[in-house]
Design an enzyme around this catalytic site. Structure first.
Site: not given
Length: 683
Positions: A535, A620, A655
């Site tokens: 991320s 995501d 995610h």
């Protein structure tokens, strides 16, 4: 000519998409990859997956060994420590062969008959993904509010289950976030999100009354998101609206759920505060006198600022992270020297002490504390070498009682491993902590394989967590290290501030300095050094690879935030407007120019890069799949080296990757096999 034994990497067509901002014309050749429903996009993503699978095929035996090792260390059928709430003991457990947890309870005593309140394996049946959001039992213990997501997009639907009959009530709330019960166990408060996934509306509903749903509060400032929760005391429902730099709280007596919310203190610029309750007082964690927060108390009947009394002052060297309020004690969560600590305050006389913990480099958090009138505080403790451990702490007697330490099977011995803390000094004189762990008998003189990770955003600290899966690296002689770079929260709010907005580049130079320090101290060498981040940590990896590709042999970027400028210019995407106070608003020229100077996608160039594995998921909701897809397409067109560039996209997750525990281990084994293979370790 003989056919090449190597597959040909996919080539994404260039279809220039032009835009202009601040008088700057921008061209994005891979903008077309945003269209998830375009068959050509799906074909390209599938081709990337096939290419990655082909190149990783020789590593399948290693992947299998790694997976079996990781699995062999886990107690597959296990039960968490039960905690008491009212007349019930609650716990979760796992069963061998089942992907998900089973949530259970027993009435009155631990030997009573078990009741299963929610079996996630049943909810996941026939589905590739299951995410659990809320899980909240009503005060009278007869109803369960829970929410689930079946795509990975973190779009949860709220349900209410009658625990006596096992049947679901008619209520269904799509796009639900946090929930809280009123004292009557009939009135439910919950938050829903808008099209950009911003939690913005607070609702009240009386179960069984279809016409009772009432909008209590709507947050119109797009920088702010809303949450709802109930104090441990059971006295109040709190509605908290917060941005990255400011907050305000409204409260409702939990016993009077039809009352209108009352505003505790209006929001003001750069003022964050958070509320809790106990006895006759509200407890307020506030940064009104300094970035690292202080703690005050005020009578709940007259909560004006003039009545505040300070319990803990602001301190420059200690971050006050939060407070747990019990009937007779406060447990204050602090952070100093880069590591978390817990302080106990007796409410009656203010006497305070710190809980003595066994290691200096550790992670410690509050665990399941559901009883307000309790003299014991349950905490969860771990370190790089200590598996997750649950203690009860006697707040008066000052004694830790071990309840359970997670079993690591296969003869794990923490004495075989060593933890060290080092500091790398950057150009402005700041010392950046680097923590590392390795197996003692695998430590040689000179450079050896090392995996360095980092994050550096949102004030989120990377603490010294234990991982039984990581032992598969350590036992092969790989050193594991964490760069605690600015932008994170290890050293308090100042640490965060020095790595966000117009200071963001500090995060990347800190990380590079940590890598250089590890090389200079002969822990590793550039041809033995791998980096990893997910991320915002993927942004860190991408920026470091652009700036110093010569320093790293391999890089793994997981769901990486690499297309910073384009994403932050698109206010329709989830999180964008709410993160203007973390990254800046590129609609303002100063922030646009600054972002453009470090955005990994915009700074790719014709040069050699490390071997790279880039991973994402189709659903995501935080970093859209097309960011890493575009990044890989452009990087493949520009890079001048023969090193592998692999792109792997999970077509059925979000995610956090796969939701099932066995599937998740397989993903770790895949990544480790890539890292080990590039570093020359084949077994």
């Amino acid at each position: 000519m003989p056919k090449s034994p190597y597959p040909v990497p996919p080539v994404a067509p260039r279809r220039p998409h032009r835009s202009t901002i601040h008088g700057v014309q921008r061209t994005d050749e891979y903008h077309w990859l945003r269209n998830k429903n375009d068959p050509k996009v799906r074909a390209y993503l599938n081709a990337e997956n096939a290419y990655t699978a082909a190149l990783m095929k020789p590593s399948r035996p290693l992947q299998g060994r790694l997976y079996r090792e990781m699995l062999s260390r886990i107690k597959e059928t296990d039960t968490e420590v039960p905690y008491r709430e009212g007349e019930w003991f609650y716990y979760s457990r796992t069963r061998k062969g089942r992907q998900y947890r089973i949530y259970c309870r027993r009435h009155g005593r631990l030997t009573a008959r078990e009741e299963i309140i929610l079996d996630l394996n049943l909810l996941a049946k026939g589905r590739a993904y299951l995410g659990l959001g809320a899980l909240d039992v009503s005060p009278h213990a007869g109803l369960l509010a829970y929410s689930t997501d079946h795509t990975g997009f973190r779009e949860y639907t709220l349900y209410v289950k009658d625990l006596r009959s096992g049947r679901l009530l008619p209520e269904r709330v799509p796009k639900a976030r946090s929930v809280a019960w009123a004292t009557d166990s009939r009135t439910l408060f919950y938050v829903t999100e808008d099209a950009a996934k911003r939690a913005c509306r607070v609702w009240r509903r009386v179960l069984g009354d279809a016409d009772s749903e009432t909008l209590l509060y709507e947050e119109t400032d797009e920088r702010f998101s809303v949450s709802v929760d109930r104090s441990l005391s059971g006295g109040y429902i709190f509605i908290t609206s917060a941005s990255a730099t400011a907050s305000e709280v409204r409260y409702i007596p939990a016993a009077d759920p039809l009352a209108q919310p009352r505003l505790f203190l209006p929001r003001r610029q750069e003022h964050e505060y958070y509320l809790d309750h106990g006895g006759d007082d509200f407890y307020v964690v506030t940064n009104d006198r300094g970035r690292n927060f202080r703690l005050v108390a005020v009578p709940s009947a007259s909560p004006a600022e003039g009545n505040w009394r300070e319990l803990i002052p602001h301190r420059e060297d200690v971050m006050l992270d939060g407070v747990d309020v019990f009937a007779r004690h406060l447990v204050v969560h602090e952070r100093h020297g880069g590591f978390p600590a817990l302080r106990v305050i007796r409410i009656a006389d203010g006497e305070a002490h710190e809980i003595v913990l066994p290691e200096s480099a550790r992670a410690v958090y509050g665990s399941a504390n559901a009883e307000f009138d309790s003299g014991a505080f349950r905490l969860y403790y771990e370190s790089y070498v200590t598996p997750g451990t649950v203690y009860d702490y006697d707040m008066e007697g000052r004694r830790l009682t071990l309840l359970k330490q997670r079993e690591v099977r296969g003869g794990y011995d923490s004495r075989k491993y060593r933890v060290e803390l080092h500091y790398a000094t950057v150009g402005d004189g700041t010392r950046i902590p680097v923590s590392l762990v390795y197996r003692k008998d695998r430590r040689r003189r000179g450079a050896q394989p090392l995996l360095l990770t980092g994050y550096g955003a949102y004030g989120f600290p990377l603490d010294t967590h234990f991982s039984s899966a990581r032992l598969s690296l350590l036992d092969r002689g790989v050193i594991f290290a964490v760069a605690h770079v600015r932008g994170g929260g290890e050293m308090g709010k100042r640490w965060h501030d020095e790595g966000r907005m117009l200071n963001k580049r500090n995060t990347f130079t800190d990380f590079i300095a940590c890598a250089e320090h590890l090389v200079s101290q002969a822990f590793t060498a550039p041809d033995r050094l791998a980096i990893e981040g997910g991320s915002a940590g993927g942004l860190l990896v991408g920026a470091a690879a652009n700036k110093r590709p010569d320093l790293f042999r391999a890089a793994v970027a997981e769901v990486p935030f690499v297309d910073v400028v384009n994403t932050m210019l698109d206010a329709s995407l989830p999180l964008t407007t709410g993160e203007y106070e973390e990254w800046g608003n590129p609609n303002q020229r100063e922030y646009f120019d600054y972002m453009l100077s470090y955005s990994p996608y915009d700074n790719l160039q014709a040069q050699d890069y490390p071997a790279m594995l880039v991973e994402t998921s189709l659903h995501d909701s935080q970093v859209m799949y097309w960011e890493p897809a575009k990044y890989v397409a452009r990087l493949r067109a520009l890079k001048t080296d023969p090193n592998p560039l692999l792109f792997r996209i999970n077509m059925k997750a979000g995610h956090g990757g796969s939701s099932g525990r066995y599937d998740f281990l397989k993903e770790i084994a895949f990544n480790y096999a890539f890292i080990l293979g590039v570093l020359g370790i084949s077994r």
